[in-house]
Motif scaffolding. Structure first.
Motif, mmCIF file in Angstrom:
data_model
loop_
_atom_site.group_PDB
_atom_site.id
_atom_site.type_symbol
_atom_site.label_atom_id
_atom_site.label_comp_id
_atom_site.label_asym_id
_atom_site.label_seq_id
_atom_site.Cartn_x
_atom_site.Cartn_y
_atom_site.Cartn_z
ATOM 1 N N SER A 195 48.164 32.106 38.766
ATOM 2 C CA SER A 195 47.319 32.859 39.697
ATOM 3 C C SER A 195 46.160 32.042 40.272
ATOM 4 N N ASN A 216 51.300 34.364 40.640
ATOM 5 C CA ASN A 216 50.542 35.137 39.661
ATOM 6 C C ASN A 216 51.375 35.419 38.411
ATOM 7 N N ALA A 243 45.835 31.367 44.325
ATOM 8 C CA ALA A 243 44.623 31.710 45.082
ATOM 9 C C ALA A 243 43.863 30.470 45.546
ATOM 10 N N THR A 247 50.365 39.729 48.476
ATOM 11 C CA THR A 247 49.662 39.080 47.380
ATOM 12 C C THR A 247 48.620 38.141 47.967
ATOM 13 N N ASN A 248 47.894 37.446 47.095
ATOM 14 C CA ASN A 248 46.750 36.656 47.561
ATOM 15 C C ASN A 248 47.096 35.185 47.757
ATOM 16 N N TYR A 290 51.515 34.386 51.882
ATOM 17 C CA TYR A 290 51.302 35.239 50.711
ATOM 18 C C TYR A 290 50.889 36.653 51.110
ATOM 19 N N ASN A 291 50.072 36.785 52.156
ATOM 20 C CA ASN A 291 49.628 38.126 52.547
ATOM 21 C C ASN A 291 50.790 38.992 53.006
ATOM 22 N N TYR A 298 42.275 31.070 52.160
ATOM 23 C CA TYR A 298 41.712 31.594 53.403
ATOM 24 C C TYR A 298 42.150 30.807 54.634
#
Length: 376
Positions: free
Chosen positions: A81, A318, A85, A116-117, A111-112, A120
């Motif tokens: 995870s 994750n 991220a 999921t995360n 991922y979005n 940016y």
């Protein structure tokens, strides 16, 4: 090219002097940190780099990059995870690129769109819902590869927009990673936006006032009571003040429908991926269906610049363990796309491996299997 693999909890012993972290590590020195909890030294814990000589060429290339600025150094960080991220990997990328140059973001995945995360730096937008599956929920029928997450659709009119949010990660080269390197998804730019105007029935919304009846409202807008009841799903003439009614009319109003006109790009193919290179840096590109495909799958995207420097790719899922990656041979086949100089395995991944190994020979064999590359 032989890939040098370091299994470590953290990337150590770069000759870096980052003032913000008060870190000073000399090139010929291997630093091993101790772990302190509540000022009491944890007993029985050791941190080690297995076969430290294997990363000597990494240091040599790092020195070459700093002095001559004529090469790329590609690092791949694999984990769960925190790496998905881009927390630990993002910090390392920022520090390394600040000193040695920015060769590009490296691996990225929508991922979005998989709900999921991710990090940016890149935003993905899709015109349709995509079916996704993760390696932690093993399904051998799914084409799970480099990202650890499969992404599929059968929609023949989908489009995925890739938009760079941070201008430092604009790119010249984009590589598309797909199952067995099939040409399933093409790349395109949008030349312009096509707008189509059509006429649609005009709808009015009326807020019911105290004392109003359906017949009064119908007379006001010159429509029938039955038309209002049908438009609002009413089964009686009873209405209540404060509610909003949809009033159908015989009038029409213009409606603008817009869509982007896509221009497919000419892609180059090799044995492990297909790609596009632009002489100018790009911040947006579109993924569209390949003409001859019926099922469209994506395992990842790689973004790089036409410039020397560090390319630092993060791959994480994750809750993933080494065993979750090991279930899918496609992961190891596609790992070659990243052309890594060094591969870092996060603690949870490396700990799982070392816990199952009892001899040095077995350790070498497991590392070889994990990366599908020669262990040195």
């Amino acid at each position: 090219m032989q890939i040098k693999i370091a299994i470590a909890f953290i990337l150590l012993s770069f000759q870096l002097n980052f003032a913000q972290d008060s870190l000073e590590v000399f090139q010929d020195e291997i630093v091993v940190d101790t772990i302190v909890s509540d000022s009491i030294l944890e007993q029985g814990y050791t941190s080690e780099i297995i076969n430290a000589k294997a990363i000597s060429k990494f240091y040599a290339k790092l020195i070459q990059l700093e002095k001559e600025k004529n090469t790329k150094l590609r690092i791949v960080h694999i984990g769960d995870s925190h790496i998905q991220a881009d927390l630990f990997s993002g910090k390392m990328r920022a520090m390394l690129q600040e000193r040695f140059g920015n060769g590009g973001l490296g691996f990225t995945f929508p991922y979005n769109l998989a709900k999921t995360n991710g990090n940016y730096f890149v935003k993905y937008t899709a015109s349709t819902t995509l079916e996704c599956s993760r390696n932690v929920f093993a399904d051998s029928t799914k084409p799970i590869g480099l990202s650890g997450i499969s992404m599929e659709t059968t929609a023949k009119d989908f489009a995925i927009e890739l938009q760079v949010r941070d201008e430092q990660y604009t790119f010249n080269t984009i590589k598309v990673v797909s199952p067995q390197n099939q040409r399933l998804i093409d790349l395109a730019t949008a030349s312009n936006e096509i707008k189509i105007e059509s006429a649609t029935p005009k709808v009015i919304y009326h807020k019911i006032k105290s004392g109003e009846a359906l017949s009064i409202i119908a007379n006001k807008y010159k429509v029938s009571v039955s038309a209002i009841k049908k438009a609002n799903g009413l089964y009686s003439n009873n209405i209540r003040a404060g509610k909003v009614l949809k009033i159908p009319t015989n009038e029409t109003e213009p409606k603008i429908i817009s869509r982007k006109e896509f221009i497919p790009l000419e892609l180059k193919e090799n044995a492990i991926c297909y790609s596009y290179n632009s002489s100018t840096e790009l911040e947006k590109i579109y993924l569209i269906p390949s003409e001859n495909a019926t099922v469209f799958s994506l395992n990842g995207i790689v973004l790089e610049k036409n410039a020397p420097g560090i390319v630092y790719s993060n791959i994480g899922v994750n809750g993933a363990k080494a065993s979750d990656y090991l279930k899918f041979p496609l992961f190891f086949e596609q790992l070659k796309v990243l052309d890594a100089t060094t591969i870092i395995l996060e603690k949870k991944i490396s700990k799982y491996i070392s816990g199952r190994i009892h001899t040095e020979n077995n350790r070498k064999g497991c590392c070889r299997k994990l990366c599908n590359l020669e262990y040195v």
